[in-house]
Design a protein around this motif. Structure first.
Motif, PDB file in Angstrom:
ATOM      1  N   THR A 159      53.083   0.245  57.198  1.00  0.00           N
ATOM      2  CA  THR A 159      52.641  -0.028  55.828  1.00  0.00           C
ATOM      3  C   THR A 159      53.603   0.645  54.855  1.00  0.00           C
ATOM      4  O   THR A 159      54.141   1.724  55.138  1.00  0.00           O
ATOM      5  CB  THR A 159      51.212   0.485  55.570  1.00  0.00           C
ATOM      6  OG1 THR A 159      51.180   1.901  55.795  1.00  0.00           O
ATOM      7  CG2 THR A 159      50.214  -0.196  56.479  1.00  0.00           C
ATOM      8  N   VAL A 160      53.794  -0.012  53.714  1.00  0.00           N
ATOM      9  CA  VAL A 160      54.675   0.508  52.669  1.00  0.00           C
ATOM     10  C   VAL A 160      53.898   0.553  51.363  1.00  0.00           C
ATOM     11  O   VAL A 160      53.280  -0.439  50.960  1.00  0.00           O
ATOM     12  CB  VAL A 160      55.936  -0.373  52.505  1.00  0.00           C
ATOM     13  CG1 VAL A 160      56.832   0.170  51.396  1.00  0.00           C
ATOM     14  CG2 VAL A 160      56.697  -0.469  53.810  1.00  0.00           C
ATOM     15  N   GLU A 161      53.923   1.701  50.699  1.00  0.00           N
ATOM     16  CA  GLU A 161      53.287   1.866  49.401  1.00  0.00           C
ATOM     17  C   GLU A 161      54.257   2.589  48.467  1.00  0.00           C
ATOM     18  O   GLU A 161      55.143   3.314  48.916  1.00  0.00           O
ATOM     19  CB  GLU A 161      51.999   2.678  49.509  1.00  0.00           C
ATOM     20  CG  GLU A 161      50.901   2.021  50.340  1.00  0.00           C
ATOM     21  CD  GLU A 161      49.690   2.917  50.480  1.00  0.00           C
ATOM     22  OE1 GLU A 161      48.567   2.425  50.278  1.00  0.00           O
ATOM     23  OE2 GLU A 161      49.878   4.117  50.798  1.00  0.00           O
ATOM     24  N   SER A 162      54.061   2.376  47.162  1.00  0.00           N
ATOM     25  CA  SER A 162      54.895   3.035  46.159  1.00  0.00           C
ATOM     26  C   SER A 162      54.002   3.697  45.124  1.00  0.00           C
ATOM     27  O   SER A 162      53.076   3.071  44.611  1.00  0.00           O
ATOM     28  CB  SER A 162      55.817   2.035  45.454  1.00  0.00           C
ATOM     29  OG  SER A 162      56.686   1.410  46.367  1.00  0.00           O
ATOM     30  N   GLU A 163      54.293   4.936  44.835  1.00  0.00           N
ATOM     31  CA  GLU A 163      53.622   5.627  43.731  1.00  0.00           C
ATOM     32  C   GLU A 163      54.549   5.539  42.533  1.00  0.00           C
ATOM     33  O   GLU A 163      55.607   6.174  42.493  1.00  0.00           O
ATOM     34  CB  GLU A 163      53.357   7.086  44.096  1.00  0.00           C
ATOM     35  CG  GLU A 163      52.586   7.849  43.030  1.00  0.00           C
ATOM     36  CD  GLU A 163      52.326   9.286  43.417  1.00  0.00           C
ATOM     37  OE1 GLU A 163      51.953  10.074  42.530  1.00  0.00           O
ATOM     38  OE2 GLU A 163      52.501   9.623  44.606  1.00  0.00           O
ATOM     39  N   THR A 164      54.180   4.726  41.553  1.00  0.00           N
ATOM     40  CA  THR A 164      55.091   4.432  40.459  1.00  0.00           C
ATOM     41  C   THR A 164      54.300   3.992  39.222  1.00  0.00           C
ATOM     42  O   THR A 164      53.078   3.879  39.262  1.00  0.00           O
ATOM     43  CB  THR A 164      56.081   3.321  40.879  1.00  0.00           C
ATOM     44  OG1 THR A 164      57.072   3.146  39.866  1.00  0.00           O
ATOM     45  CG2 THR A 164      55.370   1.995  41.113  1.00  0.00           C
ATOM     46  N   THR A 165      54.992   3.742  38.131  1.00  0.00           N
ATOM     47  CA  THR A 165      54.369   3.268  36.890  1.00  0.00           C
ATOM     48  C   THR A 165      54.598   1.767  36.761  1.00  0.00           C
ATOM     49  O   THR A 165      55.748   1.311  36.786  1.00  0.00           O
ATOM     50  CB  THR A 165      54.945   3.997  35.671  1.00  0.00           C
ATOM     51  OG1 THR A 165      54.705   5.398  35.805  1.00  0.00           O
ATOM     52  CG2 THR A 165      54.290   3.504  34.390  1.00  0.00           C
ATOM     53  N   VAL A 166      53.525   1.008  36.638  1.00  0.00           N
ATOM     54  CA  VAL A 166      53.601  -0.448  36.531  1.00  0.00           C
ATOM     55  C   VAL A 166      52.737  -0.912  35.366  1.00  0.00           C
ATOM     56  O   VAL A 166      51.922  -0.148  34.829  1.00  0.00           O
ATOM     57  CB  VAL A 166      53.126  -1.124  37.834  1.00  0.00           C
ATOM     58  CG1 VAL A 166      54.038  -0.753  38.994  1.00  0.00           C
ATOM     59  CG2 VAL A 166      51.693  -0.725  38.163  1.00  0.00           C
ATOM     60  N   LEU A 167      52.908  -2.168  34.978  1.00  0.00           N
ATOM     61  CA  LEU A 167      52.069  -2.755  33.932  1.00  0.00           C
ATOM     62  C   LEU A 167      50.839  -3.398  34.579  1.00  0.00           C
ATOM     63  O   LEU A 167      50.966  -4.173  35.526  1.00  0.00           O
ATOM     64  CB  LEU A 167      52.849  -3.803  33.134  1.00  0.00           C
ATOM     65  CG  LEU A 167      54.020  -3.284  32.301  1.00  0.00           C
ATOM     66  CD1 LEU A 167      54.609  -4.418  31.450  1.00  0.00           C
ATOM     67  CD2 LEU A 167      53.594  -2.131  31.402  1.00  0.00           C
ATOM     68  N   THR A 168      49.669  -3.067  34.058  1.00  0.00           N
ATOM     69  CA  THR A 168      48.425  -3.651  34.545  1.00  0.00           C
ATOM     70  C   THR A 168      47.733  -4.395  33.411  1.00  0.00           C
ATOM     71  O   THR A 168      47.914  -4.076  32.230  1.00  0.00           O
ATOM     72  CB  THR A 168      47.474  -2.569  35.101  1.00  0.00           C
ATOM     73  OG1 THR A 168      47.198  -1.619  34.056  1.00  0.00           O
ATOM     74  CG2 THR A 168      48.104  -1.855  36.278  1.00  0.00           C
ATOM     75  N   LEU A 212      48.699  -5.873  28.334  1.00  0.00           N
ATOM     76  CA  LEU A 212      49.200  -5.053  29.427  1.00  0.00           C
ATOM     77  C   LEU A 212      49.316  -3.592  29.003  1.00  0.00           C
ATOM     78  O   LEU A 212      49.587  -3.291  27.843  1.00  0.00           O
ATOM     79  CB  LEU A 212      50.567  -5.559  29.894  1.00  0.00           C
ATOM     80  CG  LEU A 212      50.626  -7.002  30.406  1.00  0.00           C
ATOM     81  CD1 LEU A 212      52.068  -7.458  30.556  1.00  0.00           C
ATOM     82  CD2 LEU A 212      49.884  -7.136  31.728  1.00  0.00           C
ATOM     83  N   ALA A 213      49.127  -2.701  29.953  1.00  0.00           N
ATOM     84  CA  ALA A 213      49.273  -1.268  29.708  1.00  0.00           C
ATOM     85  C   ALA A 213      49.952  -0.627  30.903  1.00  0.00           C
ATOM     86  O   ALA A 213      49.779  -1.064  32.046  1.00  0.00           O
ATOM     87  CB  ALA A 213      47.912  -0.621  29.464  1.00  0.00           C
ATOM     88  N   ALA A 214      50.745   0.426  30.625  1.00  0.00           N
ATOM     89  CA  ALA A 214      51.429   1.138  31.704  1.00  0.00           C
ATOM     90  C   ALA A 214      50.437   2.042  32.425  1.00  0.00           C
ATOM     91  O   ALA A 214      49.663   2.770  31.801  1.00  0.00           O
ATOM     92  CB  ALA A 214      52.579   1.956  31.135  1.00  0.00           C
ATOM     93  N   SER A 215      50.469   1.987  33.756  1.00  0.00           N
ATOM     94  CA  SER A 215      49.574   2.806  34.575  1.00  0.00           C
ATOM     95  C   SER A 215      50.343   3.382  35.754  1.00  0.00           C
ATOM     96  O   SER A 215      51.181   2.704  36.351  1.00  0.00           O
ATOM     97  CB  SER A 215      48.401   1.969  35.108  1.00  0.00           C
ATOM     98  OG  SER A 215      47.673   1.377  34.057  1.00  0.00           O
ATOM     99  N   SER A 216      50.073   4.639  36.076  1.00  0.00           N
ATOM    100  CA  SER A 216      50.654   5.266  37.268  1.00  0.00           C
ATOM    101  C   SER A 216      49.717   5.005  38.440  1.00  0.00           C
ATOM    102  O   SER A 216      48.569   5.448  38.431  1.00  0.00           O
ATOM    103  CB  SER A 216      50.834   6.767  37.056  1.00  0.00           C
ATOM    104  OG  SER A 216      51.784   7.011  36.039  1.00  0.00           O
ATOM    105  N   LEU A 217      50.212   4.250  39.432  1.00  0.00           N
ATOM    106  CA  LEU A 217      49.364   3.817  40.534  1.00  0.00           C
ATOM    107  C   LEU A 217      50.111   3.936  41.853  1.00  0.00           C
ATOM    108  O   LEU A 217      51.336   4.042  41.892  1.00  0.00           O
ATOM    109  CB  LEU A 217      48.948   2.345  40.340  1.00  0.00           C
ATOM    110  CG  LEU A 217      48.151   1.968  39.094  1.00  0.00           C
ATOM    111  CD1 LEU A 217      48.011   0.460  39.035  1.00  0.00           C
ATOM    112  CD2 LEU A 217      46.790   2.622  39.123  1.00  0.00           C
ATOM    113  N   VAL A 218      49.347   3.900  42.926  1.00  0.00           N
ATOM    114  CA  VAL A 218      49.909   3.682  44.252  1.00  0.00           C
ATOM    115  C   VAL A 218      49.688   2.214  44.576  1.00  0.00           C
ATOM    116  O   VAL A 218      48.551   1.750  44.676  1.00  0.00           O
ATOM    117  CB  VAL A 218      49.232   4.577  45.310  1.00  0.00           C
ATOM    118  CG1 VAL A 218      49.764   4.241  46.696  1.00  0.00           C
ATOM    119  CG2 VAL A 218      49.463   6.041  44.987  1.00  0.00           C
ATOM    120  N   VAL A 219      50.784   1.455  44.691  1.00  0.00           N
ATOM    121  CA  VAL A 219      50.692   0.010  44.859  1.00  0.00           C
ATOM    122  C   VAL A 219      51.248  -0.389  46.222  1.00  0.00           C
ATOM    123  O   VAL A 219      52.135   0.275  46.767  1.00  0.00           O
ATOM    124  CB  VAL A 219      51.462  -0.729  43.738  1.00  0.00           C
ATOM    125  CG1 VAL A 219      50.789  -0.507  42.402  1.00  0.00           C
ATOM    126  CG2 VAL A 219      52.923  -0.277  43.682  1.00  0.00           C
TER     127      VAL A 219
END
Length: 216
Positions: A86-95, A111-118
């Motif tokens: 499995t591959v995940e990224s902890e980063t800032t994305v638009l939600t 849209l808003a910037a959110s720090s997530l694990v995607v």
């Protein structure tokens, strides 16, 4: 050792940034915190210890959020096993701040910037509004859901029924004629068009707003 080999194969398959001034190459996800996790082999397996270097088959088709990696032993005793990774990224994305429909053109209010694990690598996700200028959704997006680049498509620059200029180029010559678009087309997209003067129907490529380059 099997887990480490599978994880290394995924890391090696990550898309690379252009060469830095030092000549080094960095994974495209260098700004994100990557989590690459291989599942432990099934404890019921009874694999003979490998006397050679373990190797993994190259990944085909890019790095996904979940995939299987084939790890092989090519020593005197040969075996192979599939390892889920499995591959995940902890980063800032638009939600999405609200539910959006197919065809919507998301803007600052949507849209808003959110720090997530995607899941997957952050390269697959939209991180700034500049990336989506002139684009629309090709499928609905639920509220609080990260926006993927694959969920967007360029807006058409030619629309069905629109009057267009047909441009034919051959041997250094250019001929222009009035035409009509018979379908929508994004930049560089192919579509059928009709020459208004001759009424002939042909195919061309959307070059710019209202301009279609027709096949010779």
């Amino acid at each position: 050792a099997i887990q480490r080999c599978a994880e290394a194969a995924v890391r090696d398959a990550l898309p690379r940034r252009p060469r830095a001034p030092t000549g080094d190459q960095q994974p495209a996800d260098v700004a994100a915190k990557l989590r690459i996790t291989a599942r432990a082999p099934d404890p019921r397996l009874r694999l003979v210890r490998c006397d050679a270097h373990l190797a993994a088959d190259p990944l085909v088709g890019g790095v996904g959020a979940r995939q299987l990696v084939a790890v092989r032993c090519s020593g005197p005793v040969r075996w192979s096993t599939w390892v889920p990774v499995t591959v995940e990224s902890e980063t800032t994305v638009l939600t999405a701040t609200r539910a959006l429909s197919r065809g919507d053109r998301p803007g600052p209010a949507d849209l808003a910037a959110s720090s997530l694990v995607v899941p997957g690598i952050s390269e697959n996700y939209v991180t700034s509004l500049e990336e989506i200028e002139g684009m629309h959704l090709i499928r609905p997006l639920a509220a609080a859901t990260p926006l993927l680049r694959a969920q967007l498509a360029p807006d058409p620059i030619v629309q069905k029924g629109e009057a267009v200029t047909l441009v034919a180029r051959q041997g250094g010559m250019e001929i222009r004629a009035p035409g009509r678009a018979l379908a929508d087309a994004a930049p560089g997209g192919r579509l059928r068009v009709q020459n208004v003067n001759s009424l002939k129907v042909g195919e061309g490529r959307a070059e710019s707003s209202g301009v279609v380059t027709v096949d010779p």
